[in-house]
Design a protein around this motif. Structure first.
Motif, PDB file in Angstrom:
ATOM      1  N   GLN A 272       0.897  -1.314  -0.268  1.00  0.00           N
ATOM      2  CA  GLN A 272       0.395   0.054   0.096  1.00  0.00           C
ATOM      3  C   GLN A 272       0.928   1.309   0.371  1.00  0.00           C
TER       4      GLN A 272
ATOM      5  N   TRP B 108       2.336   1.959  -3.264  1.00  0.00           N
ATOM      6  CA  TRP B 108       1.340   1.984  -4.491  1.00  0.00           C
ATOM      7  C   TRP B 108       0.732   3.552  -4.276  1.00  0.00           C
TER       8      TRP B 108
ATOM      9  N   LEU C  49      -5.098   7.108 -10.868  1.00  0.00           N
ATOM     10  CA  LEU C  49      -5.726   5.741 -10.832  1.00  0.00           C
ATOM     11  C   LEU C  49      -4.492   4.991 -11.512  1.00  0.00           C
ATOM     12  N   PRO C  50      -4.211   3.464 -11.446  1.00  0.00           N
ATOM     13  CA  PRO C  50      -3.835   2.863 -12.061  1.00  0.00           C
ATOM     14  C   PRO C  50      -4.678   2.937 -13.626  1.00  0.00           C
TER      15      PRO C  50
ATOM     16  N   ARG D  51      -0.522  -5.014  -3.967  1.00  0.00           N
ATOM     17  CA  ARG D  51      -1.480  -4.434  -3.860  1.00  0.00           C
ATOM     18  C   ARG D  51      -2.406  -5.169  -3.561  1.00  0.00           C
ATOM     19  N   LYS D  52      -3.429  -5.508  -4.795  1.00  0.00           N
ATOM     20  CA  LYS D  52      -4.383  -6.176  -4.315  1.00  0.00           C
ATOM     21  C   LYS D  52      -4.133  -7.930  -4.201  1.00  0.00           C
TER      22      LYS D  52
ATOM     23  N   ASN E 125       1.232   6.891  -6.458  1.00  0.00           N
ATOM     24  CA  ASN E 125      -0.119   7.586  -7.430  1.00  0.00           C
ATOM     25  C   ASN E 125       0.259   8.662  -6.690  1.00  0.00           C
TER      26      ASN E 125
ATOM     27  N   ASP F 296       0.503  -1.673  -8.258  1.00  0.00           N
ATOM     28  CA  ASP F 296      -1.249  -2.073  -8.064  1.00  0.00           C
ATOM     29  C   ASP F 296      -1.493  -4.084  -8.131  1.00  0.00           C
TER      30      ASP F 296
ATOM     31  N   TYR G 214       4.259   1.243 -11.937  1.00  0.00           N
ATOM     32  CA  TYR G 214       2.204   1.299 -12.094  1.00  0.00           C
ATOM     33  C   TYR G 214       1.967   0.616 -11.262  1.00  0.00           C
ATOM     34  N   GLU G 215       1.086  -0.155 -12.616  1.00  0.00           N
ATOM     35  CA  GLU G 215       0.482  -1.690 -12.532  1.00  0.00           C
ATOM     36  C   GLU G 215       1.082  -3.051 -11.963  1.00  0.00           C
TER      37      GLU G 215
END
Length: 282
Positions: free
Chosen positions: A51, A54, A64-65, A247-248, A58, A244, A240-241
């Motif tokens: 996080q 991210w 947002l990505p 993070r998910k 961000n 992200d 970023y991808e």
């Protein structure tokens, strides 16, 4: 995590059998807590780090990505398969006795096209970020000079795409020419399995006509679709991808541990409730 069971409920006091069952239940709950604690701590740490990474990106891009991962690779695979009927006859001249081999080579060419389309599309997508990054790291650098590494890479990929499209077009046109009027010396090279020499001779001897340019354009159109897919399915920021997705994944892992912990506690609570109910009925 659930709180440890530390106090004996008032309704169980005075009954030695229930107190003993309660003590066993308390120990089981504590074992569950001890078993899940390191997993919780590790998952929570990974989720927090992901996080934070991210949040850092961000905060830099303030958005947002933007990427599409689920259908991107299958779509490129479909495009590679689409290349098979387009290019199969280009290799039929060399592998006419083995149609399956012609199909495999045509598919491999399609895969090469899609790999190059992937890198070309990403290169265009991240050109602006790469230029900004170089300028920020080296103030005073001109935008043209900052864009040179990315443009060189894009130009290299495009050059390979055009060269392969041209070569496949020449082979396709050569197949048609050979089918209508075979060259005896060329036939001897094919019969003796001198495929590389025959292909080199064909490429050097044949100039693209309308037939060849048509297939050149078809291949180029399919690759262009792949380039556009790569462009729109990746985020302009190179990290970023990945951040992200990490993070998910970390949040999902933490959620799975919470579910597993909750099920273990519920199972033990249910077991103890049944045991208590049986003792009370007796």
């Amino acid at each position: 995590m659930a709180q440890n069971v530390v106090q004996l409920p008032a309704e169980l006091r005075g009954n030695q059998a229930l107190e003993k069952a309660w003590s066993f239940h308390r120990d089981k709950v504590q074992q569950i807590e001890d078993r899940f604690r390191p997993h919780f701590e590790n998952a929570e740490l990974q989720s927090l780090e992901a996080q934070q990474n991210w949040n850092t990106i961000n905060g830099q891009v303030n958005r947002l990505p933007s990427y599409a991962r689920i259908w991107y690779l299958p779509f490129l695979l479909v495009l590679a398969v689409t290349e098979i009927p387009v290019n199969r006859l280009s290799f039929e001249l060399f592998f006419g006795e083995s149609p399956l081999l012609s199909l495999i080579v045509a598919f491999l060419v399609g895969m090469i096209f899609m790999v190059l389309a992937h890198f070309t599309g990403i290169g265009f997508r991240r050109l602006g970020y790469n230029v900004s990054y170089i300028i920020n790291q080296n103030p005073g650098t001109s935008p043209v000079l900052a864009a040179l590494p990315s443009l060189t890479w894009i130009g290299f990929c495009l050059s390979l795409i055009l060269a392969i499209c041209y070569g496949v077009g020449v082979l396709r046109q050569g197949y048609l020419a050979f089918a209508t009027q075979a060259d005896p010396s060329f036939s001897q090279m094919i019969d003796s399995q001198q495929y590389i020499e025959a292909a080199a001779r064909l490429v050097l001897a044949v100039t693209l006509g309308i037939e060849g340019w048509i297939f050149f354009s078809i291949n180029l159109a399919i690759v262009t679709v792949g380039i556009l897919a790569a462009f729109f399915c990746h985020d302009p920021h190179p990290e970023y991808e990945k951040v992200d997705l990490a993070r998910k994944a970390a949040n999902k892992a933490l959620g799975r541990i919470r579910i597993q912990h909750g099920r273990a506690i519920s199972s033990e609570e249910g077991r103890f409730a049944n045991e208590k109910r049986q003792m009370s009925s007796n």
